[in-house]
Motif scaffolding. Sequence first.
Motif, PDB file in Angstrom:
ATOM      1  N   ALA A 125      12.972  -1.398  13.283  1.00  0.00           N
ATOM      2  CA  ALA A 125      11.530  -1.672  13.333  1.00  0.00           C
ATOM      3  C   ALA A 125      11.073  -2.092  11.946  1.00  0.00           C
ATOM      4  CB  ALA A 125      10.778  -0.435  13.790  1.00  0.00           C
ATOM      5  N   ALA A 126      10.029  -2.893  11.898  1.00  0.00           N
ATOM      6  CA  ALA A 126       9.518  -3.399  10.624  1.00  0.00           C
ATOM      7  C   ALA A 126       9.177  -2.259   9.678  1.00  0.00           C
ATOM      8  CB  ALA A 126       8.305  -4.291  10.867  1.00  0.00           C
ATOM      9  N   GLY A 127       8.584  -1.201  10.184  1.00  0.00           N
ATOM     10  CA  GLY A 127       8.226  -0.058   9.351  1.00  0.00           C
ATOM     11  C   GLY A 127       9.447   0.609   8.732  1.00  0.00           C
ATOM     12  N   ALA A 128      10.523   0.698   9.491  1.00  0.00           N
ATOM     13  CA  ALA A 128      11.753   1.309   8.982  1.00  0.00           C
ATOM     14  C   ALA A 128      12.366   0.452   7.875  1.00  0.00           C
ATOM     15  CB  ALA A 128      12.743   1.512  10.121  1.00  0.00           C
ATOM     16  N   ILE A 129      12.283  -0.855   8.035  1.00  0.00           N
ATOM     17  CA  ILE A 129      12.797  -1.759   6.992  1.00  0.00           C
ATOM     18  C   ILE A 129      11.973  -1.583   5.720  1.00  0.00           C
ATOM     19  CG2 ILE A 129      13.175  -4.163   6.335  1.00  0.00           C
ATOM     20  CD1 ILE A 129      13.459  -4.782   9.355  1.00  0.00           C
ATOM     21  N   ALA A 130      10.641  -1.535   5.863  1.00  0.00           N
ATOM     22  CA  ALA A 130       9.750  -1.369   4.707  1.00  0.00           C
ATOM     23  C   ALA A 130      10.036  -0.054   4.000  1.00  0.00           C
ATOM     24  CB  ALA A 130       8.297  -1.441   5.151  1.00  0.00           C
ATOM     25  N   GLN A 153       9.812  -7.547  20.578  1.00  0.00           N
ATOM     26  CA  GLN A 153       8.751  -6.550  20.613  1.00  0.00           C
ATOM     27  C   GLN A 153       9.044  -5.544  21.711  1.00  0.00           C
ATOM     28  OE1 GLN A 153       4.853  -8.116  20.469  1.00  0.00           O
ATOM     29  NE2 GLN A 153       3.889  -6.107  20.451  1.00  0.00           N
ATOM     30  N   GLU A 154       8.938  -4.278  21.357  1.00  0.00           N
ATOM     31  CA  GLU A 154       9.062  -3.181  22.310  1.00  0.00           C
ATOM     32  C   GLU A 154       7.856  -2.288  22.121  1.00  0.00           C
ATOM     33  OE1 GLU A 154      12.794  -1.120  22.165  1.00  0.00           O
ATOM     34  OE2 GLU A 154      13.942  -2.968  22.321  1.00  0.00           O
ATOM     35  N   GLY A 155       6.951  -2.351  23.067  1.00  0.00           N
ATOM     36  CA  GLY A 155       5.714  -1.582  22.954  1.00  0.00           C
ATOM     37  C   GLY A 155       4.900  -2.071  21.777  1.00  0.00           C
ATOM     38  N   ARG A 156       4.557  -1.150  20.883  1.00  0.00           N
ATOM     39  CA  ARG A 156       3.758  -1.506  19.710  1.00  0.00           C
ATOM     40  C   ARG A 156       4.599  -1.923  18.517  1.00  0.00           C
ATOM     41  NH1 ARG A 156       0.381   3.613  18.569  1.00  0.00           N
ATOM     42  NH2 ARG A 156       0.292   2.496  16.607  1.00  0.00           N
ATOM     43  N   PHE A 157       5.912  -1.844  18.633  1.00  0.00           N
ATOM     44  CA  PHE A 157       6.789  -2.092  17.496  1.00  0.00           C
ATOM     45  C   PHE A 157       7.531  -3.415  17.637  1.00  0.00           C
ATOM     46  CE2 PHE A 157       6.451   2.513  17.988  1.00  0.00           C
ATOM     47  CZ  PHE A 157       5.974   2.868  16.739  1.00  0.00           C
ATOM     48  N   ILE A 158       7.777  -4.042  16.503  1.00  0.00           N
ATOM     49  CA  ILE A 158       8.597  -5.248  16.464  1.00  0.00           C
ATOM     50  C   ILE A 158       9.911  -4.867  15.783  1.00  0.00           C
ATOM     51  CG2 ILE A 158       8.832  -7.597  15.576  1.00  0.00           C
ATOM     52  CD1 ILE A 158       5.793  -7.814  15.640  1.00  0.00           C
ATOM     53  N   TYR A 159      11.002  -5.124  16.486  1.00  0.00           N
ATOM     54  CA  TYR A 159      12.334  -4.836  15.963  1.00  0.00           C
ATOM     55  C   TYR A 159      12.976  -6.132  15.492  1.00  0.00           C
ATOM     56  CZ  TYR A 159      12.007  -0.147  17.849  1.00  0.00           C
ATOM     57  OH  TYR A 159      11.616   1.143  18.103  1.00  0.00           O
ATOM     58  N   TYR A 160      13.540  -6.096  14.315  1.00  0.00           N
ATOM     59  CA  TYR A 160      14.220  -7.250  13.740  1.00  0.00           C
ATOM     60  C   TYR A 160      15.708  -6.980  13.694  1.00  0.00           C
ATOM     61  CZ  TYR A 160       9.625  -8.842  12.307  1.00  0.00           C
ATOM     62  OH  TYR A 160       8.325  -9.270  12.312  1.00  0.00           O
ATOM     63  N   SER A 161      16.479  -8.008  13.996  1.00  0.00           N
ATOM     64  CA  SER A 161      17.932  -7.876  13.913  1.00  0.00           C
ATOM     65  C   SER A 161      18.513  -9.153  13.321  1.00  0.00           C
ATOM     66  CB  SER A 161      18.536  -7.599  15.290  1.00  0.00           C
ATOM     67  OG  SER A 161      18.223  -8.627  16.183  1.00  0.00           O
ATOM     68  N   ALA A 162      19.678  -8.996  12.709  1.00  0.00           N
ATOM     69  CA  ALA A 162      20.361 -10.144  12.122  1.00  0.00           C
ATOM     70  C   ALA A 162      20.909 -11.026  13.233  1.00  0.00           C
ATOM     71  CB  ALA A 162      21.495  -9.670  11.218  1.00  0.00           C
ATOM     72  N   ASN A 163      20.885 -12.310  13.018  1.00  0.00           N
ATOM     73  CA  ASN A 163      21.482 -13.268  13.953  1.00  0.00           C
ATOM     74  C   ASN A 163      22.942 -13.433  13.525  1.00  0.00           C
ATOM     75  OD1 ASN A 163      22.358 -15.461  15.411  1.00  0.00           O
ATOM     76  ND2 ASN A 163      20.472 -16.630  15.142  1.00  0.00           N
ATOM     77  N   PHE A 164      23.825 -12.673  14.167  1.00  0.00           N
ATOM     78  CA  PHE A 164      25.225 -12.649  13.762  1.00  0.00           C
ATOM     79  C   PHE A 164      25.924 -13.978  14.028  1.00  0.00           C
ATOM     80  CE2 PHE A 164      24.163  -8.176  14.144  1.00  0.00           C
ATOM     81  CZ  PHE A 164      24.657  -7.688  12.944  1.00  0.00           C
TER      82      PHE A 164
END
Length: 154
Positions: free
Chosen positions: A72-77, A104-115
């Motif tokens: 999640a963006a917050g976890a990255i920050a 996006q899952e609910g209120r959170f945006i999850y980012y992942s690397a494009n492997f």
Amino acid sequence: MIVVSISSSFHQLVFKVSFKGRNKPSIFATIRSFWKYRMDAAAIIDKLAALAQENRLAIFRLLVATGPEGLAAGAIADALGLAAPTLSFHLAHLARAGLVSARQEGRFIYYSANFAAMDALIAVLTENCCQGGGQCLPKTAAAAISTRSRRRAA
């Protein structure tokens, strides 16, 4: 001899092609091949430029270490100590380069690397490594080669 001149406000290219014998490739095939390379080169440069900044490189490495589920963006920050606007700017830059994807899952945006993009970038950078012998390929390529060998054996 065929001379082709392609110019724009930023680039000018002039190349000469001479043909002998009966097997003359089409000039359109030659130009198509050039533009394919040029577009590939532009995409490669965009990806490398996106990684050529300290915060973006740290974000990408964190996402690679996290795996395909992403963060999640917050976890990255929190992990990198970045302010939300700064993180948003850098994630957008990585996403434009095709190195990061968001869901996006609910209120959170999850980012992942494009492997797939990362593997393609590594493959392009190492395609002529050791004149194609592969002795000095990076660990990721060696792992991919051994994985392919195991799949073929199975």
